[in-house]
Design a protein around this motif. Structure first.
Motif, short mmCIF file in Angstrom:
data_model
loop_
_atom_site.label_atom_id
_atom_site.label_comp_id
_atom_site.label_asym_id
_atom_site.label_seq_id
_atom_site.Cartn_x
_atom_site.Cartn_y
_atom_site.Cartn_z
N GLY A 98 73.46 49.06 70.08
CA GLY A 98 73.86 48.23 69.80
C GLY A 98 73.40 48.40 67.68
O GLY A 98 74.25 49.65 67.13
N LEU A 99 73.30 47.50 66.70
CA LEU A 99 73.07 47.74 65.33
C LEU A 99 71.71 48.25 65.38
O LEU A 99 71.14 47.54 65.04
CB LEU A 99 73.86 46.72 64.84
CG LEU A 99 74.36 46.25 63.32
CD1 LEU A 99 74.67 48.05 62.98
CD2 LEU A 99 73.83 45.36 62.37
N VAL A 100 71.71 49.63 64.09
CA VAL A 100 70.03 49.66 64.29
C VAL A 100 69.84 50.13 62.13
O VAL A 100 71.44 50.54 62.29
CB VAL A 100 69.92 50.89 64.98
CG1 VAL A 100 70.75 52.35 64.75
CG2 VAL A 100 68.30 51.14 64.69
N LEU A 108 66.85 53.50 69.10
CA LEU A 108 67.57 53.33 70.41
C LEU A 108 67.81 54.21 71.44
O LEU A 108 67.74 55.68 71.76
CB LEU A 108 69.08 53.04 69.77
CG LEU A 108 69.48 51.77 69.14
CD1 LEU A 108 71.10 52.09 68.74
CD2 LEU A 108 69.38 49.87 69.69
N ARG A 109 67.43 53.46 72.45
CA ARG A 109 67.90 53.99 73.82
C ARG A 109 68.69 53.74 74.76
O ARG A 109 68.54 52.78 75.19
CB ARG A 109 66.56 53.87 74.75
CG ARG A 109 66.32 55.23 75.71
CD ARG A 109 64.66 54.80 76.90
NE ARG A 109 65.09 53.64 77.68
CZ ARG A 109 64.27 53.50 78.85
NH1 ARG A 109 63.35 54.39 79.59
NH2 ARG A 109 64.43 52.79 79.44
N ASP A 133 75.16 58.95 63.10
CA ASP A 133 75.83 58.76 64.35
C ASP A 133 76.28 57.43 64.55
O ASP A 133 75.95 57.49 66.38
CB ASP A 133 74.11 58.61 64.79
CG ASP A 133 72.80 60.41 63.89
OD1 ASP A 133 71.87 59.71 63.80
OD2 ASP A 133 73.23 61.21 64.40
N THR A 134 77.01 56.77 64.38
CA THR A 134 77.31 55.76 64.40
C THR A 134 78.69 56.45 65.30
O THR A 134 79.84 57.11 65.07
CB THR A 134 78.18 55.12 62.79
OG1 THR A 134 76.93 54.02 62.81
CG2 THR A 134 79.57 53.72 63.57
N GLN A 161 78.91 50.88 72.34
CA GLN A 161 79.07 50.99 70.72
C GLN A 161 77.50 51.66 69.92
O GLN A 161 76.45 50.44 70.21
CB GLN A 161 79.36 49.75 69.82
CG GLN A 161 79.62 50.27 68.45
CD GLN A 161 80.38 51.11 67.91
OE1 GLN A 161 81.66 51.24 68.54
NE2 GLN A 161 80.58 51.68 66.85
N VAL A 162 77.45 51.82 69.00
CA VAL A 162 76.21 52.44 68.40
C VAL A 162 76.31 52.57 66.75
O VAL A 162 77.29 52.92 66.05
CB VAL A 162 75.09 54.18 68.68
CG1 VAL A 162 74.24 53.81 67.33
CG2 VAL A 162 74.62 53.89 69.83
N THR A 163 75.61 51.79 65.92
CA THR A 163 76.43 51.76 64.60
C THR A 163 75.10 51.42 63.93
O THR A 163 73.97 50.91 63.65
CB THR A 163 76.72 50.49 64.06
OG1 THR A 163 77.92 49.66 64.91
CG2 THR A 163 77.47 50.67 62.88
N VAL A 164 75.18 52.51 62.86
CA VAL A 164 73.75 53.09 62.01
C VAL A 164 73.95 52.52 60.84
O VAL A 164 74.91 52.86 60.05
CB VAL A 164 72.67 54.02 61.69
CG1 VAL A 164 71.76 53.86 61.60
CG2 VAL A 164 72.63 54.60 63.50
N SER A 165 73.16 51.15 60.40
CA SER A 165 73.70 51.29 58.40
C SER A 165 72.63 51.24 57.93
O SER A 165 71.77 51.07 58.11
CB SER A 165 74.56 49.36 58.84
OG SER A 165 73.16 48.39 59.04
#
Length: 118
Positions: free
Chosen positions: A9-11, A17-18, A89-90, A113-117
């Motif tokens: 997800g978006l974090v 996130l797990r 980490d995205t 998908q992992v998105t770090v913003s």
């Protein structure tokens, strides 16, 4: 064996996130489960692995101190707890399996998908 990853997800930066990986089909006690990731324009890279029988873990330097891999043998699940997330980490994160510690990972899930913003 089939692997299904979820939990991406978006974090925001510094968040957590797990990721979860459901393992179905036949498994063996010598198996090794791993998490890999692939960022846009980059090659896929190893993140962490855990042995199915003893739960022995190993991490990439980028994951040490922030990520924790674990497995629940009874539930056939593998997890990747990610804390203090950074923009680098995205990536798309993949769950993978190898039949032994000295074998290549040859079973792969579909990725999450992992998105770090900021």
């Amino acid at each position: 064996v089939q692997l299904q990853a979820s939990g991406g997800g978006l974090v925001q930066i510094g968040g957590s996130l797990r990721l979860s990986c459901r393992v179905t089909g036949r498994t063996f006690t010598n198996w090794v489960m791993g998490w890999f990731r692939q960022a846009p324009g980059k090659e896929r890279e190893f993140v962490a692995r855990v042995t199915w029988n003893l739960g022995t873990t190993y991490y990439a330097d980028s994951a040490k101190g922030r990520f924790t891999i674990s497995r629940d043998s009874a539930e056939n699940m593998v997890y990747l707890q990610m804390n203090n997330l950074k923009p680098e980490d995205t990536a798309v994160y993949y769950c993978a399996a190898a039949s032994a510690i000295d074998r290549d990972f040859d079973s792969w899930g579909q990725g999450t998908q992992v998105t770090v913003s900021s």
